[in-house]
Design a protein around this motif. Structure first.
Motif: not given
Length: 201
Positions: A133-160
């Protein structure tokens, strides 16, 4: 009475964390006008994370505590519409706005000050007993209905962006939108005001 002092200390820490969660939620939710009590009673996202913290504590103890942890998570799911596996690791000041339909898998790791909207999935793409499952960094925002799949890395302060499907790493401070998600860098790239409004979350 060292045992009593220990229990009292844990209660104080839990209360401080709950107040921290409430204040973070009120800051992020423009509809929150009734203060902490109203937010505590009416926010399924907050109720879900508080239930998760209890379930996660049991899960970490292992053995016979695993079943009660799963039952606590299932009860929270039935009450709030948010499904968080008790094995997931979630940081401080986490907030789920609206809540309904959020799913967070067992090996997900979520940093501090992360915000999710309804319908978000932090899901897996493998049936093996590995980090899936994903690793989500500090300060990330993920919008409605988004799918983040697998052992991916979402860097700090990113927006999905809303309804994005993310299957690759997203660098810090990037915006990822679309299916499959593509990455933009606000401030570096010129954003088209007529582009997909999901760019602006």
């Amino acid at each position: 009475m060292p045992a009593a002092r220990g229990v009292l200390g844990r209660v104080r820490r839990a209360r401080a964390r709950a107040v921290e969660d409430l204040d973070a939620a009120i800051e992020r939710d423009p509809a929150a006008s009734g203060g902490r009590v109203e937010m505590a009673l009416t926010s399924p996202g907050l109720q879900a994370i508080w239930a998760h913290r209890v379930a996660h504590g049991m899960w970490q103890r292992g053995g016979r505590w695993r079943l009660p942890a799963r039952l606590a998570a299932q009860t929270a799911r039935a009450v709030t519409g948010v499904e968080i596996h008790p094995g997931a690791t979630i940081g401080r000041r986490f907030f789920i706005d609206h809540g309904m339909g959020v799913v967070i898998g067992e090996t997900a790791e979520v940093g501090d000050d992360v915000m999710l909207y309804h319908g978000v999935t932090l899901g897996g793409r493998s049936l093996q007993k590995v980090k899936r499952h994903p690793t989500v960094g500090d300060g990330v925002t993920i919008g409605a209905g988004a799918r983040v799949l697998g052992p991916v890395w979402i860097g700090p302060a990113a927006q999905i962006g809303a309804n994005a499907v993310v299957v690759r790493d997203v660098p810090p401070a990037a915006v990822a939108t679309g299916i499959p998600a593509t990455v933009r860098f606000p401030g570096k790239d010129e954003l088209d005001p007529y582009a997909d409004p999901a760019v602006y979350i």
